[in-house]
Design a protein around this motif. Structure first.
Motif, PDB file in Angstrom:
ATOM      1  N   ARG A  20      19.544 -29.145  86.313  1.00  0.00           N
ATOM      2  CA  ARG A  20      18.822 -28.101  85.878  1.00  0.00           C
ATOM      3  C   ARG A  20      17.515 -28.140  86.578  1.00  0.00           C
ATOM      4  O   ARG A  20      16.733 -27.421  86.564  1.00  0.00           O
ATOM      5  N   PHE A  21      16.484 -29.354  86.635  1.00  0.00           N
ATOM      6  CA  PHE A  21      15.593 -30.025  86.942  1.00  0.00           C
ATOM      7  C   PHE A  21      15.303 -29.593  88.311  1.00  0.00           C
ATOM      8  O   PHE A  21      14.472 -28.112  88.482  1.00  0.00           O
ATOM      9  N   LEU A  25      13.189 -25.710  90.175  1.00  0.00           N
ATOM     10  CA  LEU A  25      12.235 -26.023  91.292  1.00  0.00           C
ATOM     11  C   LEU A  25      12.524 -24.903  92.442  1.00  0.00           C
ATOM     12  O   LEU A  25      12.074 -23.493  92.595  1.00  0.00           O
ATOM     13  N   LEU A  26      13.779 -24.195  92.755  1.00  0.00           N
ATOM     14  CA  LEU A  26      14.174 -23.973  93.619  1.00  0.00           C
ATOM     15  C   LEU A  26      15.118 -21.997  92.890  1.00  0.00           C
ATOM     16  O   LEU A  26      15.022 -21.480  93.756  1.00  0.00           O
ATOM     17  N   GLY A  27      15.210 -21.745  91.939  1.00  0.00           N
ATOM     18  CA  GLY A  27      16.050 -21.148  91.349  1.00  0.00           C
ATOM     19  C   GLY A  27      17.983 -21.425  91.556  1.00  0.00           C
ATOM     20  O   GLY A  27      18.425 -22.431  92.113  1.00  0.00           O
ATOM     21  N   ASP A  42      30.669 -35.889  85.454  1.00  0.00           N
ATOM     22  CA  ASP A  42      30.175 -37.453  86.371  1.00  0.00           C
ATOM     23  C   ASP A  42      29.700 -36.465  87.718  1.00  0.00           C
ATOM     24  O   ASP A  42      29.557 -36.977  88.380  1.00  0.00           O
ATOM     25  N   TRP A  43      29.545 -35.348  88.013  1.00  0.00           N
ATOM     26  CA  TRP A  43      29.876 -34.132  88.419  1.00  0.00           C
ATOM     27  C   TRP A  43      28.855 -33.371  88.687  1.00  0.00           C
ATOM     28  O   TRP A  43      28.549 -32.265  87.180  1.00  0.00           O
ATOM     29  N   ALA A  44      27.945 -32.292  89.072  1.00  0.00           N
ATOM     30  CA  ALA A  44      27.030 -31.084  88.844  1.00  0.00           C
ATOM     31  C   ALA A  44      26.386 -30.605  89.859  1.00  0.00           C
ATOM     32  O   ALA A  44      26.461 -31.401  90.730  1.00  0.00           O
ATOM     33  N   THR A  45      26.765 -28.815  90.179  1.00  0.00           N
ATOM     34  CA  THR A  45      26.259 -28.849  91.423  1.00  0.00           C
ATOM     35  C   THR A  45      25.032 -27.711  91.048  1.00  0.00           C
ATOM     36  O   THR A  45      25.551 -27.108  90.091  1.00  0.00           O
ATOM     37  N   LEU A  46      23.948 -26.960  92.192  1.00  0.00           N
ATOM     38  CA  LEU A  46      23.334 -26.650  92.037  1.00  0.00           C
ATOM     39  C   LEU A  46      23.584 -25.173  93.313  1.00  0.00           C
ATOM     40  O   LEU A  46      23.150 -25.922  94.668  1.00  0.00           O
ATOM     41  N   HIS A  47      24.262 -23.885  93.265  1.00  0.00           N
ATOM     42  CA  HIS A  47      23.725 -23.310  94.378  1.00  0.00           C
ATOM     43  C   HIS A  47      22.520 -22.341  94.595  1.00  0.00           C
ATOM     44  O   HIS A  47      22.312 -22.147  93.259  1.00  0.00           O
ATOM     45  N   THR A  48      22.009 -22.615  95.270  1.00  0.00           N
ATOM     46  CA  THR A  48      20.572 -22.789  95.548  1.00  0.00           C
ATOM     47  C   THR A  48      20.110 -21.341  96.401  1.00  0.00           C
ATOM     48  O   THR A  48      21.595 -20.583  97.063  1.00  0.00           O
TER      49      THR A  48
END
Length: 62
Positions: A20-21, A25-27, A42-48
């Motif tokens: 989330r942080f 910053l990146l969207g 134990d895992w999370a992802t961010l698709h930029t």
């Protein structure tokens, strides 16, 4: 032959919090469905927006 970076994995104590942080910053989208990447406690992802995926892996002790 050309290589393409698809994902960067960061070790951390709190995967969702860090995802989330970086989204602030990146969207992008946190834990977007994608057959290539697993998510869970134990895992999370961010698709930029650029297409790069950041993955956050819980490591204890960090």
């Amino acid at each position: 032959m050309t290589a393409e970076l698809q994902c960067v994995v960061l070790d951390c104590p709190a995967p969702m919090e860090l995802a989330r942080f970086y989204r602030s910053l990146l969207g992008g989208a946190v834990n977007q469905e994608d057959r290539r990447w697993a998510v869970g406690e134990d895992w999370a992802t961010l698709h930029t927006p650029s297409g790069l995926v950041l993955a956050f892996q819980r490591v204890t002790p960090y």
